[in-house]
Design a protein around this motif. Structure first.
Motif, PDB file in Angstrom:
ATOM      1  N   ASP A   1      -4.556 -17.476 -28.011  1.00 37.87           N
ATOM      2  CA  ASP A   1      -3.506 -18.452 -27.724  1.00 37.87           C
ATOM      3  C   ASP A   1      -2.312 -18.142 -28.615  1.00 37.87           C
ATOM      4  O   ASP A   1      -2.383 -18.252 -29.839  1.00 37.87           O
ATOM      5  CB  ASP A   1      -4.051 -19.858 -28.007  1.00 37.87           C
ATOM      6  CG  ASP A   1      -3.037 -20.958 -27.752  1.00 37.87           C
ATOM      7  OD1 ASP A   1      -1.840 -20.672 -27.589  1.00 37.87           O
ATOM      8  OD2 ASP A   1      -3.454 -22.134 -27.731  1.00 37.87           O
TER       9      ASP A   1
ATOM     10  N   THR B   1       0.292 -19.710 -29.205  1.00 39.79           N
ATOM     11  CA  THR B   1       0.872 -20.853 -29.923  1.00 39.79           C
ATOM     12  C   THR B   1       0.194 -21.086 -31.269  1.00 39.79           C
ATOM     13  O   THR B   1       0.710 -21.841 -32.089  1.00 39.79           O
ATOM     14  CB  THR B   1       0.786 -22.140 -29.083  1.00 39.79           C
ATOM     15  OG1 THR B   1      -0.585 -22.503 -28.891  1.00 39.79           O
ATOM     16  CG2 THR B   1       1.452 -21.958 -27.732  1.00 39.79           C
TER      17      THR B   1
ATOM     18  N   THR C   1      -2.289 -15.738 -24.149  1.00 35.75           N
ATOM     19  CA  THR C   1      -2.014 -16.855 -23.255  1.00 35.75           C
ATOM     20  C   THR C   1      -0.962 -17.771 -23.882  1.00 35.75           C
ATOM     21  O   THR C   1      -0.732 -17.728 -25.094  1.00 35.75           O
ATOM     22  CB  THR C   1      -3.281 -17.674 -22.975  1.00 35.75           C
ATOM     23  OG1 THR C   1      -3.747 -18.253 -24.205  1.00 35.75           O
ATOM     24  CG2 THR C   1      -4.379 -16.790 -22.395  1.00 35.75           C
ATOM     25  N   LYS C   2      -0.339 -18.566 -23.046  1.00 33.88           N
ATOM     26  CA  LYS C   2       0.628 -19.587 -23.484  1.00 33.88           C
ATOM     27  C   LYS C   2       1.799 -18.981 -24.253  1.00 33.88           C
ATOM     28  O   LYS C   2       2.404 -19.657 -25.093  1.00 33.88           O
ATOM     29  CB  LYS C   2      -0.075 -20.659 -24.324  1.00 33.88           C
ATOM     30  CG  LYS C   2      -1.334 -21.231 -23.664  1.00 33.88           C
ATOM     31  CD  LYS C   2      -2.076 -22.208 -24.556  1.00 33.88           C
ATOM     32  CE  LYS C   2      -3.421 -22.577 -23.960  1.00 33.88           C
ATOM     33  NZ  LYS C   2      -4.204 -23.481 -24.819  1.00 33.88           N
TER      34      LYS C   2
ATOM     35  N   GLY D   1       4.874 -20.834 -24.138  1.00 30.32           N
ATOM     36  CA  GLY D   1       4.902 -22.144 -24.781  1.00 30.32           C
ATOM     37  C   GLY D   1       5.140 -22.084 -26.272  1.00 30.32           C
ATOM     38  O   GLY D   1       4.932 -23.063 -26.986  1.00 30.32           O
TER      39      GLY D   1
END
Length: 361
Positions: free
Chosen positions: A278, A280, A304-305, A308
């Protein structure tokens, strides 16, 4: 554009040591790309567009501050201090930042435009130095490399909450777009929700999921999935795993057992071991990578992300500390929101420069 193309190297020499590879990549980053290995214009445009989408938030925070630095035409001491602060703030990491800035500074450049170009070359070099394939499926393969027999086995690892199951759904969808038959193993048997989630993905996208009940032996689920794939002529098996890091010893034992079971059916073992991180989580992602790298032979990373976070620099920290190539990035919420990771497009987007200029074309 194809996500899983196995581009071939002209030279099948053994990989160079990391330091040597970084030097070679740095030289290549400043030179033109050989036409035979270059992406088509359409594929390059698609990769760049996907990278742009994924990096929009990072670019707003990172590039906004870089623009201020490079708005002053002449290099000053403040230029170097600001660069260090911005790069560290973007999660590139202190050791990597200091090394990169020191390399650029040693060039004795007088104009910030030249500093920007040199910075791009250094950042690309970090990523391309680890781009050689560690697995058998993804990345630029040696010219004499043969694709492994089917089914291809992909073991997917990562802590809970990183988007691991979603990553499996997206990879399955991408393989299916290339006409491949996919079977997934619901190997995270410690959470009923994980089994249900991957089954929902299977129903939505259209791939088969082999599952047992909550608390079942993950290795047994992997065993059943490989058997099913062999019996039904599947092309790819995606094996989910538990993501509990509370006890590293148990994690290592569990993943080792799953791998041993895979090797009973397929002696070569997994063709890829994909670590899902992730973006983030920033520097905490490095701790996760370290734990899984010790537990299993990771070959590739998916972030992923990435759309974000304002700290996409974690990509460089992963490459520098673990020598792992990032192959894919998550760019949204749909099953099709999976993009191939291209180092040059990534750096170009990060610095707000045209790909042609960053790549030295």
């Amino acid at each position: 554009m194809p996500l899983f193309g196995r581009r071939k190297k002209k030279d099948a020499d053994q990989p160079a040591p990391v330091d040597q590879a970084a030097d070679e990549a740095r030289e290549a980053a400043a030179a033109a790309v050989d036409e035979d290995d270059a992406l088509t214009e359409e594929e390059e445009a698609a990769a760049a567009a996907a990278t742009d989408r994924a990096l929009e938030r990072t670019r707003r925070s990172f590039l906004g501050r870089l623009t201020e630095v490079f708005a002053v035409p002449d290099v000053t001491e403040e230029t170097w201090e600001s660069l260090e602060e911005i790069l560290i703030g973007a999660d590139i990491g202190v050791p990597t930042t200091l090394e990169v800035v020191e390399r650029v500074r040693a060039m004795n450049l007088r104009k910030t435009a030249d500093v920007r170009s040199a910075l791009a070359t250094e950042l690309i070099a970090i990523l391309e130095a680890v781009d050689a394939p560690r697995g058998r499926l993804w990345g630029e393969q040696p010219a004499d490399a043969q694709a492994p027999p089917r089914p291809h086995i992909v073991l997917v690892v990562g802590v809970n909450g990183t988007g691991k199951t979603t990553a499996i759904g997206r990879i399955a969808w991408a393989y299916m777009q290339e006409g491949r038959k996919v079977i997934a193993a619901a190997g995270d048997t410690f959470r009923a929700a994980a089994i249900e989630q991957i089954q929902e993905w299977g129903q939505s996208v259209g791939f088969e999921v082999v599952a047992q009940g909550q608390g079942a032996d993950p290795a047994a689920v992997a065993f059943d999935a490989i058997q099913a794939a062999q019996a039904r002529g599947a092309d790819v098996v995606l094996i989910d795993t538990a993501g509990r890091l509370q006890n590293k010893q148990n994690l290592m034992a569990e993943l080792s057992k799953v791998r041993r079971v895979i090797e009973r059916h397929v002696p070569r073992g997994p063709d890829e071991v994909l670590l899902v991180l992730d973006a983030t989580t920033g520097q905490n992602g490095l701790s996760q990578a370290r734990a899984f790298a010790e537990a299993v032979d990771v070959t590739s990373v998916m972030l992923t992300k990435l759309d974000g976070t304002g700290k996409g620099g974690i990509v460089f920290a992963i490459a520098k500390e673990f020598g792992l190539p990032v192959r894919f990035v998550g760019v949204g919420q749909r099953e099709s929101d999976l993009a191939p990771f291209d180092p040059r497009s990534f750096v170009a987007s990060l610095l707000g420069e045209p790909v042609e200029r960053v790549a030295g074309r």
